[in-house]
Design a protein around this motif. Sequence first.
Motif, mmCIF file in Angstrom:
data_model
loop_
_atom_site.group_PDB
_atom_site.id
_atom_site.type_symbol
_atom_site.label_atom_id
_atom_site.label_comp_id
_atom_site.label_asym_id
_atom_site.label_seq_id
_atom_site.Cartn_x
_atom_site.Cartn_y
_atom_site.Cartn_z
ATOM 1 N N ARG A 1 26.724 27.263 30.678
ATOM 2 C CA ARG A 1 26.116 28.538 30.321
ATOM 3 C C ARG A 1 25.817 29.354 31.583
ATOM 4 N NH1 ARG A 1 21.234 31.291 28.683
ATOM 5 N NH2 ARG A 1 19.961 29.913 29.950
ATOM 6 N N LEU A 2 25.268 28.656 32.592
ATOM 7 C CA LEU A 2 24.927 29.364 33.822
ATOM 8 C C LEU A 2 26.177 29.911 34.503
ATOM 9 C CD1 LEU A 2 22.069 27.075 35.156
ATOM 10 C CD2 LEU A 2 21.892 29.322 34.065
ATOM 11 N N LEU A 3 27.247 29.137 34.459
ATOM 12 C CA LEU A 3 28.492 29.622 35.072
ATOM 13 C C LEU A 3 29.019 30.860 34.356
ATOM 14 C CD1 LEU A 3 30.998 26.824 36.120
ATOM 15 C CD2 LEU A 3 29.967 28.618 37.509
ATOM 16 N N GLU A 4 28.863 30.862 33.038
ATOM 17 C CA GLU A 4 29.326 32.026 32.285
ATOM 18 C C GLU A 4 28.446 33.234 32.618
ATOM 19 O OE1 GLU A 4 30.857 31.071 28.320
ATOM 20 O OE2 GLU A 4 32.256 30.576 29.912
ATOM 21 N N LEU A 5 27.143 33.006 32.668
ATOM 22 C CA LEU A 5 26.239 34.106 33.005
ATOM 23 C C LEU A 5 26.561 34.628 34.405
ATOM 24 C CD1 LEU A 5 22.784 32.886 31.632
ATOM 25 C CD2 LEU A 5 24.385 34.514 30.620
ATOM 26 N N PHE A 6 26.854 33.683 35.298
ATOM 27 C CA PHE A 6 27.181 34.070 36.665
ATOM 28 C C PHE A 6 28.393 35.000 36.700
ATOM 29 C CE2 PHE A 6 29.121 33.316 40.851
ATOM 30 C CZ PHE A 6 28.047 33.652 41.652
ATOM 31 N N GLN A 7 29.391 34.681 35.893
ATOM 32 C CA GLN A 7 30.577 35.540 35.834
ATOM 33 C C GLN A 7 30.221 36.927 35.308
ATOM 34 O OE1 GLN A 7 34.351 33.845 34.396
ATOM 35 N NE2 GLN A 7 33.213 31.970 34.052
ATOM 36 N N LEU A 8 29.333 36.948 34.316
ATOM 37 C CA LEU A 8 28.938 38.244 33.766
ATOM 38 C C LEU A 8 28.187 39.055 34.810
ATOM 39 C CD1 LEU A 8 27.796 37.165 30.194
ATOM 40 C CD2 LEU A 8 29.906 38.328 30.842
ATOM 41 N N GLN A 9 27.305 38.353 35.570
ATOM 42 C CA GLN A 9 26.520 39.070 36.568
ATOM 43 C C GLN A 9 27.385 39.600 37.702
ATOM 44 O OE1 GLN A 9 23.741 35.992 37.378
ATOM 45 N NE2 GLN A 9 22.540 36.454 35.543
ATOM 46 N N THR A 10 28.314 38.782 38.158
ATOM 47 C CA THR A 10 29.131 39.202 39.300
ATOM 48 C C THR A 10 30.368 39.960 38.851
ATOM 49 O OG1 THR A 10 30.283 37.078 39.293
ATOM 50 C CG2 THR A 10 28.383 37.272 40.735
ATOM 51 N N ASP A 11 30.548 40.036 37.531
ATOM 52 C CA ASP A 11 31.663 40.793 36.974
ATOM 53 C C ASP A 11 33.014 40.286 37.474
ATOM 54 O OD1 ASP A 11 32.589 42.754 35.246
ATOM 55 O OD2 ASP A 11 32.860 44.196 36.873
ATOM 56 N N GLU A 12 33.135 38.998 37.667
ATOM 57 C CA GLU A 12 34.442 38.438 38.017
ATOM 58 C C GLU A 12 34.519 36.990 37.560
ATOM 59 O OE1 GLU A 12 34.525 38.165 42.448
ATOM 60 O OE2 GLU A 12 34.279 36.043 42.037
ATOM 61 N N GLY A 13 35.733 36.528 37.374
ATOM 62 C CA GLY A 13 35.925 35.131 37.018
ATOM 63 C C GLY A 13 37.044 34.984 36.016
ATOM 64 N N PRO A 14 37.524 33.774 35.852
ATOM 65 C CA PRO A 14 38.670 33.543 34.960
ATOM 66 C C PRO A 14 38.392 33.947 33.510
ATOM 67 C CG PRO A 14 37.750 31.474 35.800
ATOM 68 C CD PRO A 14 37.105 32.561 36.564
ATOM 69 N N CYS A 15 37.172 33.727 33.023
ATOM 70 C CA CYS A 15 36.872 34.041 31.626
ATOM 71 C C CYS A 15 36.949 35.543 31.396
ATOM 72 C CB CYS A 15 35.488 33.532 31.248
ATOM 73 S SG CYS A 15 35.158 31.889 31.883
ATOM 74 N N LEU A 16 36.401 36.291 32.364
ATOM 75 C CA LEU A 16 36.444 37.751 32.229
ATOM 76 C C LEU A 16 37.886 38.256 32.256
ATOM 77 C CD1 LEU A 16 33.421 37.401 32.761
ATOM 78 C CD2 LEU A 16 33.504 39.485 34.095
ATOM 79 N N ASP A 17 38.677 37.701 33.176
ATOM 80 C CA ASP A 17 40.079 38.109 33.250
ATOM 81 C C ASP A 17 40.800 37.796 31.945
ATOM 82 O OD1 ASP A 17 39.508 38.865 35.744
ATOM 83 O OD2 ASP A 17 40.856 37.485 36.784
ATOM 84 N N CYS A 18 40.467 36.650 31.378
ATOM 85 C CA CYS A 18 41.099 36.230 30.137
ATOM 86 C C CYS A 18 40.799 37.221 29.010
ATOM 87 C CB CYS A 18 40.603 34.834 29.786
ATOM 88 S SG CYS A 18 41.200 34.249 28.210
ATOM 89 N N VAL A 19 39.528 37.627 28.895
ATOM 90 C CA VAL A 19 39.173 38.573 27.841
ATOM 91 C C VAL A 19 39.830 39.921 28.095
ATOM 92 C CG1 VAL A 19 37.293 39.775 26.669
ATOM 93 C CG2 VAL A 19 36.968 37.442 27.455
ATOM 94 N N ARG A 20 39.844 40.325 29.355
ATOM 95 C CA ARG A 20 40.378 41.653 29.663
ATOM 96 C C ARG A 20 41.880 41.749 29.434
ATOM 97 N NH1 ARG A 20 36.393 42.188 34.814
ATOM 98 N NH2 ARG A 20 34.587 42.828 33.572
ATOM 99 N N THR A 21 42.582 40.663 29.738
ATOM 100 C CA THR A 21 44.038 40.715 29.583
ATOM 101 C C THR A 21 44.499 40.203 28.231
ATOM 102 O OG1 THR A 21 44.297 38.501 30.480
ATOM 103 C CG2 THR A 21 44.379 40.319 32.056
#
Lengths: 245, 296
Positions: free
Chosen positions: B74-94
Amino acid sequence: MPDVAGPEELNRVRSTVMAALRDKADAAEAVKVVCLACVELLPVDGASISVMTDEQHRATVYASDEIVSRIENLQFSLGEGPCFEAFNTQRPVLVADLARALALAWPAFAEEMIEQPVAAIFAFPLQNGAINLGAMDLYRRLPGWLSPQEVALALALVDIATTALLVLQLRALDEDDGEGESWLVLSTERKQVHQATGILIAAFGIPAEQALARLRGYAFATGRLVDDVARDIVTRRIAPTELDQ
Amino acid sequence: MDSTTPSSAQRETRLVQAFVELADTLVDDYDVVDILYQLTQRCVQLLGAAAAGLMLSDQRGSLTAVASSTEEARLLELFQLQTDEGPCLDCVRTGEPVLVSDLSTAAERWPNFVPQAVLQGFLSVHALPLRLRRETIGALNLFGRQPGPMPEQDLQVARALADTATIGILHERAVRRGEVLTEQLQTALNSRITIEQAKGVLAYAGHLDMDQAFQALRGYARSHRARLSEIAYQLVKGVLRPEEFLSPGRTSSSPPETVGVRHPEPPGRRPGVGHDRLGTSPPRRATSGSAPTPAP
């Protein structure tokens, strides 16, 4: 993407509401800002917000026009309608075309609406977990759905109204503790605040809103952040009895 | 992926169970939150992922971490949301899978995320989109402690689980025509808050940790075939009492438990307790029997 208001507009609404609360605005003044924003930013003709505890205990805090005011009064006198349904089911009730809607949970109210210039009704609950504060009703004269973006915007506006009502209910801005309303952010990211609320509910047998108020009161009295106190309660570094008043 | 990966026979059984459970939940009245939680749990059990997390997107494009198998995830996911980068974000965006078998080679792509993930002991990430046709509604993220690609077979299973959940989420939306995904997401998020409050109630009343409290809550909802969020709501509101969730003999004076509580309620119903007190839930079939149940 259709032209729907962006984050700037939302932030503007949020800061207007919070500034009004700091100036000791009452609930009506605060939710008026939200209702007017709905009418301005969404394809709806009127908006109202009511607070309630059940079908018997409710009051319209603000209604943007005569028609939506009538919508509220009719629901209250009939004891049924979309705002009660949204409140009771804790979900939005979106009816894009009243004339064609089937199996509505509020037939008497729908019947009354035939005579009104109301073709669509959208009702949203105002809530924070198990704390139910009331509902917001939007209506439009012509039938039609809100687009997904518009629903998202409506939900964001509902959150602002909910925060405002919580601030007022908990008198959170009466004392300047430096946190302002920030701790009231309705977010699952503040998991421990919700868990600590639950612990206090069980420890004192009080409703959720009082538990939250007690948590916040203790944090203020001890000069600590609500998040920190919540964490200490969840990790059992603070016993709930220390929050007994 | 590692030594805890189940044998193929065990795995097959669990796989069947996972799909049966998902399908079962979808046929009944269900919670989006519950589906998503199940999905993350099953991914960990079936795929040898160390942790799994799930993000959903609303139609304004903002993402929320809605379910995770562990706090770390959960913290890793939140971290990606906070820093606006990461594999999960790229996955959703693409809308495409983002498969990173060795995170240490990806520091340039995600300068904030990679060090944080490695610090937490995660060396691989496989992010799969929750997607139906052109619409991406979120991503399922599988974190691994060892570098290395996920076996093709596991990826297929993960995709199938993600697709099943996606169809379920979008199906409810189609059924309840006006309820767009965003609304569902908001309801789901509010349910999360209620569930956290309910966990607090049970944790205090039963001297449980938060995970045990959640298991007790979920076990009760399952055995009464009721929605998790509805049960949580009734508990927080005082309609249901904490004692009904806790095993006999467990009182607030008992010492903290060291073993997890799984299903404190017996599978059968006690008279006067259960779904008949849940005014808003429709009656459900008493067992999940072997006869196929037609979808509504």
